[in-house]
Design an enzyme around this catalytic site. Sequence first.
Site, short mmCIF file in Angstrom:
data_model
loop_
_atom_site.label_atom_id
_atom_site.label_comp_id
_atom_site.label_asym_id
_atom_site.label_seq_id
_atom_site.Cartn_x
_atom_site.Cartn_y
_atom_site.Cartn_z
N ARG A 1 -15.12 36.04 -71.26
CA ARG A 1 -15.15 37.46 -70.90
C ARG A 1 -14.23 37.66 -69.70
NH1 ARG A 1 -19.04 40.71 -66.95
NH2 ARG A 1 -18.44 42.82 -67.51
N ARG B 1 -24.46 52.76 -58.15
CA ARG B 1 -23.19 53.47 -58.08
C ARG B 1 -23.42 54.97 -58.27
NH1 ARG B 1 -20.87 49.58 -62.51
NH2 ARG B 1 -20.77 47.61 -61.35
N GLU C 1 -23.16 41.16 -76.45
CA GLU C 1 -21.78 40.98 -76.02
C GLU C 1 -21.30 39.55 -76.26
OE1 GLU C 1 -20.89 43.51 -72.25
OE2 GLU C 1 -23.05 43.12 -72.25
N HIS D 1 -17.20 47.86 -70.09
CA HIS D 1 -18.24 47.61 -71.10
C HIS D 1 -17.68 47.68 -72.52
CE1 HIS D 1 -21.22 49.32 -67.92
NE2 HIS D 1 -21.17 48.01 -67.82
N ASN E 1 -19.05 33.66 -69.32
CA ASN E 1 -18.94 34.88 -68.52
C ASN E 1 -19.07 34.47 -67.06
OD1 ASN E 1 -19.18 37.33 -67.24
ND2 ASN E 1 -20.84 38.11 -68.51
#
Length: 402
Positions: A95, A245, A389, A184, A7
């Site tokens: 990823r 955010r 993940e 996601h 990743n």
Amino acid sequence: MKILVINAGSSSLKYQLFEMDGTQVLCSGIVERIGLENGIITHKTFDAEGNATKTKKELPIPNHNVGLTEVVALLTDADNGVIQNTDDIQAVGHRVVHGGEFFSDTMVITEEVEAKIKECFQLAPLHNPANLQGIEDCKAIFTKATQVAVFDTAFHQTMPGKAFRYAVPTELYEKHGVRVYGMHGTSHKYVSKAAIDHLGLAGKDSKIITVHLGNGCSMSAVRNGECIDTSMGFSPLDGLMMGTRSGDIDPAVVFYLMDKLNMKSEEVYDLLNKKSGMLGVTGDSDMRDIEDRFAAGDEVAILATHMYTYRIKKYIGAYMAALNGADAICFTAGVGENDHGIRHYSSIELEGLGIELDAEKNKNLRASDIEEISTPNSKVKVLIVPTNEELEIAQQTLAVLN
């Protein structure tokens, strides 16, 4: 078969090495502060019982290639290494944040795939360039391994047009790709699949709502294992309130900031992405700090917590309407798995939707596996489902190779 999961971020690189016979994690780690003189590598190896041996190094890491070279040295270390050489790794699963409309599934990486990842640079300018750099570096280092791309956006490509289209001129979609993509996806796929298996719904009609809460937050409505809607949109800015955010906001606010406060577009972008959300309201972005302030009676932290969870509740209601009910609501990721207060305020006063939270069970559980935190009478199960993940990427990589 040994599969390395990569990743790659703009200034970091996370990795895990799996032995897929039994899916044992052989090692994991992170390379941080890439591009700076004081780079840091934290590396852990695991024995058959899961006991960890930790190594930490500080050194200049000018680029991703140097970082990966240092990782290889740790993997092959004479005393604590887990492989003899790079040829022991049969595949590298990467990823990749954005696959646009090009990819709805995991792909073996070819020159054409790399070109499409590059075409998506404008859709994920902070992520895709680093992802592609990681791919190129791994091709040079792990020369005998098959390189595989797992896209965050792929899981959401099953959404119907009524969910992914914006009500803007069609030309913007057809020529410029303006639509909902979602993020996601790897986590939502892993968690929904785990919940379906846990509830014995494999091969049956199933309706799962996944709630991924970390510094970034998103939700998905999943019917029969396929995403039909998700909260993040064209970018990761949309949807839920997050650590930094804003989430959902009237677009007119952007024009107001530019017209009335003379802010430039990049300043507004920075404000909404990096200075808003929990940070903007409270001054803190870490939910643990906000939880402490909430417990101490801090009115700002209390307001922010209720803002955060109220938006989750609204999406639960929306997705139950989209699915025509739900079998389970699944909380996952760092906040979703560990913050009982956020789960509590996101799930209470929903009895009209058939959701009844067991407050004591929710408060006292520390989930290492799937846990049910709803009452026996609840028509909709409320679950904690730890996400993984990296394991999902490894499993998807193995599936492509097979």
